[in-house]
Design an enzyme around this catalytic site. Structure first.
Site, PDB file in Angstrom:
ATOM      1  N   GLU A   1      42.378  39.082  40.561  1.00 23.83           N
ATOM      2  CA  GLU A   1      42.610  40.393  41.194  1.00 23.83           C
ATOM      3  C   GLU A   1      42.989  40.245  42.667  1.00 23.83           C
ATOM      4  O   GLU A   1      43.874  40.951  43.171  1.00 23.83           O
ATOM      5  CB  GLU A   1      41.334  41.242  41.076  1.00 23.83           C
ATOM      6  CG  GLU A   1      41.402  42.608  41.716  1.00 23.83           C
ATOM      7  CD  GLU A   1      42.409  43.516  41.034  1.00 23.83           C
ATOM      8  OE1 GLU A   1      42.128  43.970  39.922  1.00 23.83           O
ATOM      9  OE2 GLU A   1      43.488  43.771  41.609  1.00 23.83           O
TER      10      GLU A   1
ATOM     11  N   LYS B   1      53.617  37.650  44.482  1.00 20.64           N
ATOM     12  CA  LYS B   1      52.846  38.796  43.979  1.00 20.64           C
ATOM     13  C   LYS B   1      53.648  39.569  42.938  1.00 20.64           C
ATOM     14  O   LYS B   1      53.119  39.963  41.898  1.00 20.64           O
ATOM     15  CB  LYS B   1      52.452  39.712  45.141  1.00 20.64           C
ATOM     16  CG  LYS B   1      51.454  39.081  46.103  1.00 20.64           C
ATOM     17  CD  LYS B   1      51.309  39.917  47.373  1.00 20.64           C
ATOM     18  CE  LYS B   1      50.392  39.245  48.384  1.00 20.64           C
ATOM     19  NZ  LYS B   1      50.506  39.835  49.722  1.00 20.64           N
TER      20      LYS B   1
ATOM     21  N   VAL C   1      38.528  34.832  53.997  1.00 19.16           N
ATOM     22  CA  VAL C   1      38.228  35.514  52.725  1.00 19.16           C
ATOM     23  C   VAL C   1      36.934  34.973  52.104  1.00 19.16           C
ATOM     24  O   VAL C   1      36.103  35.739  51.598  1.00 19.16           O
ATOM     25  CB  VAL C   1      39.423  35.381  51.749  1.00 19.16           C
ATOM     26  CG1 VAL C   1      39.084  35.983  50.401  1.00 19.16           C
ATOM     27  CG2 VAL C   1      40.651  36.058  52.337  1.00 19.16           C
TER      28      VAL C   1
ATOM     29  N   GLY D   1      42.584  40.553  54.542  1.00 15.92           N
ATOM     30  CA  GLY D   1      41.373  40.716  55.352  1.00 15.92           C
ATOM     31  C   GLY D   1      40.136  40.261  54.605  1.00 15.92           C
ATOM     32  O   GLY D   1      40.113  40.215  53.372  1.00 15.92           O
TER      33      GLY D   1
HETATM   34  N1  HSE Z   1      50.009  37.408  54.203  1.00 15.56           N
HETATM   35  C1  HSE Z   1      49.785  38.463  53.278  1.00 15.56           C
HETATM   36  C2  HSE Z   1      50.247  39.767  53.865  1.00 15.56           C
HETATM   37  C3  HSE Z   1      48.368  38.628  52.843  1.00 15.56           C
HETATM   38  O1  HSE Z   1      50.667  39.812  55.007  1.00 15.56           O
HETATM   39  O2  HSE Z   1      50.180  40.754  53.148  1.00 15.56           O
HETATM   40  C4  HSE Z   1      47.985  37.661  51.805  1.00 15.56           C
HETATM   41  O3  HSE Z   1      48.906  37.658  50.756  1.00 15.56           O
END
Ligand code: HSE
Length: 427
Positions: A130, A206, A15, A303
């Site tokens: 974000e 999240k 990232v 990504g």
């Molecule tokens: N490992 C996470 C996913 C991405 O597979 O969505 C980063 O939070």
């Protein structure tokens, strides 16, 4: 007039590399379209060769966080290290020295947002995140700056790409969970230790951040019910599909009169639900606002460039604005004990049982459902082998506690070999 901002990037992994690339390649474009001149003033990366291979000049590779914090040309510190160890120390140092922080670190944010916000406020620094949720999908800006007119009633999303890839392959290719996980690891979606993704921790982090913003109440990770996908079989995915449902790992948040419910678990959605066609490693979030109605955002949740896109968006926002967003709710670590949570969720259920293939079994099972006042919507006998039958039952909406109690009684019937699956349906 062109505004200027200097950036430091902590960590040049996937990232960090994507962020560096976007910031350097699009510098002129940002000057023209955003009126900001953003320069990468330094990076903090142990692997010097990696930094140099990305095009970072050697003199811009800092040797310590102290050097980054003391650099007067650095206004914004981008943290893309991950985890809650050194990343937390670095973010705290940056905030204490008055730098605005942009982070992609969901675990850090879900666990330590309140303390970080206190530090940021003290120095009137910005704290942007974000990229911490759903990678390149601008869900946080949407919640903060696009949905102000609404009371948000629900948030429902595929917020983990690794598990979505695994479930998609199990459904489309008929792979087992183990086969799909192996391929996800080979492609770099799943880590060598896949626990954070497959057990739903990543989605829980999240969802705690997103539902706090959506419902304007602090939702701690401890408030989020969590169940991963490791017990899911390709047989149930295929059977569900035949009966009109697609299996997804959903993060679900609802703000109802009874209280707030927040949960991450494998969920069947109708094949016609827009979330059902979100495949592979893609993510999507569906929101319902009381004014706007339904909104759905779709895109890449991970990504280099997608996550870099979210980070750079925060960097540009920070460079253009002097006033920053801080939570409008009581943002403390233990949450707010005024907030009521619902834990006995209501859903429909997909249940698969193995039973002895003999007269009267179904009526006994149906009797136990009736006794608990649970209503069956559909029953299907799906396979018979060695004197046993597989039965799938779809229920009408019922409470979690009631269904669990009934399944417990059913599993004690001598004609029942086992309760193989019990999966919530959301429609
Ligand atoms: N490992 C996470 C996913 C991405 O597979 O969505 C980063 O939070």
């Amino acid at each position: 007039m062109l505004k200027k901002a200097g950036v430091a990037i902590l960590g040049l992994g996937v990232v960090g590399g994507g962020t560096y690339q976007i910031l350097t390649q699009n510098r002129e474009y940002f000057k023209k379209t955003q009126g900001v001149d953003i320069t990468v003033e330094c990076v903090l990366e142990k692997n010097k060769e990696r930094a140099i291979s990305l095009g970072v000049a050697e003199e811009k590779i800092a040797s310590s966080i102290e050097e980054v914090c003391a650099n007067p040309n650095v206004d914004i510190v981008v943290e893309v290290i991950g985890g809650t160890g050194v990343a937390k120390l670095f973010v705290e140092s940056a905030l204490k020295s008055g730098k605005t922080v942009v982070t992609s670190n969901k675990e850090l944010f879900a666990k330590h947002w309140p303390e970080l916000e206190v530090e940021a406020k003290k120095m009137n620094a910005g704290l942007f995140f974000e990229a911490s949720c759903v990678g390149g999908v601008p869900i946080i800006r949407t919640l903060i700056d696009g949905m102000q007119a609404n009371k948000i009633l629900s948030i429902k999303g595929i917020i983990n790409g690794t598990t979505n890839y695994i479930l998609t392959k199990m459904a489309d290719e008929g792979w087992s969970y183990e086969e799909a996980l192996k391929e996800a690891q080979r492609l770099g979606y799943a880590e060598f230790n896949p626990t954070a993704d497959v057990e739903g921790f990543d989605a829980t982090y999240k969802l705690s951040i997103l539902s706090s913003l959506a419902f304007n109440k602090k939702i701690c990770i401890e408030n989020v019910y969590r169940e991963g996908i490791t017990a899911i079989t390709k047989e149930d995915i295929a059977q569900g599909k035949e009966m009109g449902y697609t299996l997804k790992l959903l993060g679900i948040g609802k703000d109802t009169e009874k209280g707030v419910e927040v949960r991450v678990h494998p969920t069947f959605v109708k094949n016609s639900d827009p979330l059902a066609s979100v495949n592979d490693s893609f993510n999507a979030v569906h929101l319902v606002g009381d004014a706007v109605g339904e909104i759905m955002l779709y895109g890449r949740g991970a990504g280099a460039l997608p996550t870099g896109s979210a980070i750079v968006s925060d960097v540009i926002f920070a460079a253009k604005h002097n006033e920053y967003f801080y939570a409008s709710f009581e943002n403390n670590k233990k949450g707010n004990n005024q907030v009521k949570f619902v834990s006995d969720f209501t859903s429909k259920y997909y249940i698969r049982l193995t039973v002895k293939d003999m007269p009267g079994v179904l009526s006994k099972i149906a009797g136990l459902f009736a006794k608990s006042n649970l209503s069956i919507a559909e029953v299907k006998q799906v396979a018979i082998s060695e004197g046993n039958a597989q039965i799938v039952i779809i229920t009408h909406a019922c409470n979690e506690s009631a269904i669990n109690k009934t399944l417990n009684k059913i599993s004690n019937l001598e004609e029942v070999v086992g309760v193989n699956a019990s999966i919530r349906i959301e429609d």
